[in-house]
Design a protein around this motif. Sequence first.
Motif, mmCIF file in Angstrom:
data_model
loop_
_atom_site.group_PDB
_atom_site.id
_atom_site.type_symbol
_atom_site.label_atom_id
_atom_site.label_comp_id
_atom_site.label_asym_id
_atom_site.label_seq_id
_atom_site.Cartn_x
_atom_site.Cartn_y
_atom_site.Cartn_z
ATOM 1 N N UNK A 1 0.824 -1.205 0.000
ATOM 2 C CA UNK A 1 0.000 0.000 0.000
ATOM 3 C C UNK A 1 0.861 1.260 0.000
ATOM 4 N N UNK A 2 0.340 2.319 -0.622
ATOM 5 C CA UNK A 2 1.025 3.603 -0.534
ATOM 6 C C UNK A 2 0.728 4.190 0.848
ATOM 7 N N UNK A 3 1.252 5.369 1.145
ATOM 8 C CA UNK A 3 1.116 5.948 2.488
ATOM 9 C C UNK A 3 -0.347 6.155 2.872
ATOM 10 N N UNK A 4 -1.149 6.657 1.948
ATOM 11 C CA UNK A 4 -2.565 6.898 2.234
ATOM 12 C C UNK A 4 -3.309 5.585 2.475
ATOM 13 N N UNK A 5 -3.023 4.570 1.670
ATOM 14 C CA UNK A 5 -3.668 3.267 1.833
ATOM 15 C C UNK A 5 -3.241 2.605 3.140
ATOM 16 N N UNK A 6 -1.964 2.742 3.495
ATOM 17 C CA UNK A 6 -1.470 2.167 4.751
ATOM 18 C C UNK A 6 -2.163 2.823 5.939
ATOM 19 N N UNK B 1 -16.918 9.557 16.024
ATOM 20 C CA UNK B 1 -17.196 9.910 14.637
ATOM 21 C C UNK B 1 -16.176 9.273 13.679
ATOM 22 N N UNK B 2 -14.998 8.944 14.175
ATOM 23 C CA UNK B 2 -13.950 8.333 13.354
ATOM 24 C C UNK B 2 -14.320 6.940 12.854
ATOM 25 N N UNK B 3 -15.356 6.326 13.426
ATOM 26 C CA UNK B 3 -15.812 5.028 12.925
ATOM 27 C C UNK B 3 -16.406 5.150 11.524
ATOM 28 N N UNK B 4 -16.856 6.347 11.167
ATOM 29 C CA UNK B 4 -17.440 6.570 9.845
ATOM 30 C C UNK B 4 -16.383 6.731 8.759
ATOM 31 N N UNK B 5 -15.128 6.901 9.150
ATOM 32 C CA UNK B 5 -14.055 7.108 8.180
ATOM 33 C C UNK B 5 -13.667 5.841 7.430
ATOM 34 N N UNK C 1 -17.548 -4.897 -0.856
ATOM 35 C CA UNK C 1 -16.746 -3.796 -0.315
ATOM 36 C C UNK C 1 -15.393 -3.633 -1.007
ATOM 37 N N UNK C 2 -15.260 -4.210 -2.185
ATOM 38 C CA UNK C 2 -14.071 -3.972 -2.990
ATOM 39 C C UNK C 2 -14.427 -4.083 -4.455
ATOM 40 N N UNK D 1 -9.314 -2.773 -5.560
ATOM 41 C CA UNK D 1 -9.490 -1.502 -4.854
ATOM 42 C C UNK D 1 -10.456 -1.733 -3.702
ATOM 43 N N UNK D 2 -9.983 -1.512 -2.487
ATOM 44 C CA UNK D 2 -10.831 -1.691 -1.308
ATOM 45 C C UNK D 2 -11.753 -0.497 -1.124
ATOM 46 N N UNK D 3 -12.842 -0.705 -0.399
ATOM 47 C CA UNK D 3 -13.808 0.360 -0.146
ATOM 48 C C UNK D 3 -13.134 1.543 0.535
ATOM 49 N N UNK D 4 -13.543 2.729 0.145
ATOM 50 C CA UNK D 4 -13.049 4.008 0.666
ATOM 51 C C UNK D 4 -11.606 4.300 0.266
ATOM 52 N N UNK D 5 -11.057 3.539 -0.668
ATOM 53 C CA UNK D 5 -9.720 3.830 -1.201
ATOM 54 C C UNK D 5 -9.867 4.363 -2.614
ATOM 55 N N UNK D 6 -9.034 5.332 -2.940
ATOM 56 C CA UNK D 6 -9.127 5.979 -4.247
ATOM 57 C C UNK D 6 -8.379 5.213 -5.334
ATOM 58 N N UNK D 7 -7.296 4.556 -4.960
ATOM 59 C CA UNK D 7 -6.456 3.864 -5.933
ATOM 60 C C UNK D 7 -6.409 2.374 -5.623
ATOM 61 N N UNK D 8 -6.171 1.549 -6.649
ATOM 62 C CA UNK D 8 -6.022 0.109 -6.396
ATOM 63 C C UNK D 8 -4.722 -0.184 -5.639
ATOM 64 N N UNK D 9 -4.724 -1.276 -4.917
ATOM 65 C CA UNK D 9 -3.530 -1.701 -4.189
ATOM 66 C C UNK D 9 -2.481 -2.223 -5.166
ATOM 67 N N UNK D 10 -1.232 -1.970 -4.859
ATOM 68 C CA UNK D 10 -0.144 -2.539 -5.652
ATOM 69 C C UNK D 10 0.072 -3.960 -5.119
ATOM 70 N N UNK D 11 -0.093 -4.944 -5.994
ATOM 71 C CA UNK D 11 -0.033 -6.351 -5.576
ATOM 72 C C UNK D 11 1.123 -7.058 -6.256
#
Length: 158
Positions: free
Chosen positions: A20-25, A75-79, A124-125, A135-145
């Motif tokens: 994962x990139x930094x945002x995905x991690x 509220x962070x549970x909604x993120x 959810x993906x 691409x997992x839910x709430x992620x903008x880019x696909x995972x590098x696999x």
Amino acid sequence: MVKTRLDQITLRAYKYRFYPNAEQARMLDQTFGCTRFVYNNALAYSKEQYDLGNKTNFNDWNKNLTTLKKNPDFVWLKDVSSVPLQQALRHLDKAFKVFLKSGFGYPKFKNKRGKQSACYMSNSFKWNAKAQELTLAKMKQPLKIKWSRSFVGVPSSD
């Protein structure tokens, strides 16, 4: 007379490493934390209700989760995606069923230092078979696999 033979389908599970990139991690870490929190909260709620003489089940935990999400302190549970949170409750439900059937192994609280996991169901993906992208839910880019072997079919949590 013609006999047909039905071939048995063999499901095989393979593990693939992804980077994962930094945002995905950050999103995965947050998902792991929220999943652990929801599981532990439901287990604590169940113990509390049991001490009061009430039994709880998945539906009660689910209602409690909805209440938690409406609470401004949580509220962070909604993120994160709601699917791994629901799956955490399903895993707790299964743990209680195993405990009640066998009589040992009461469900334990999860901690940060233990194995971190989250279960994503097929809703959810997004799987792009042509590009072999997940691409997992709430992620903008696909995972590098890292594909250690070719993948055929559709990913599932079964």
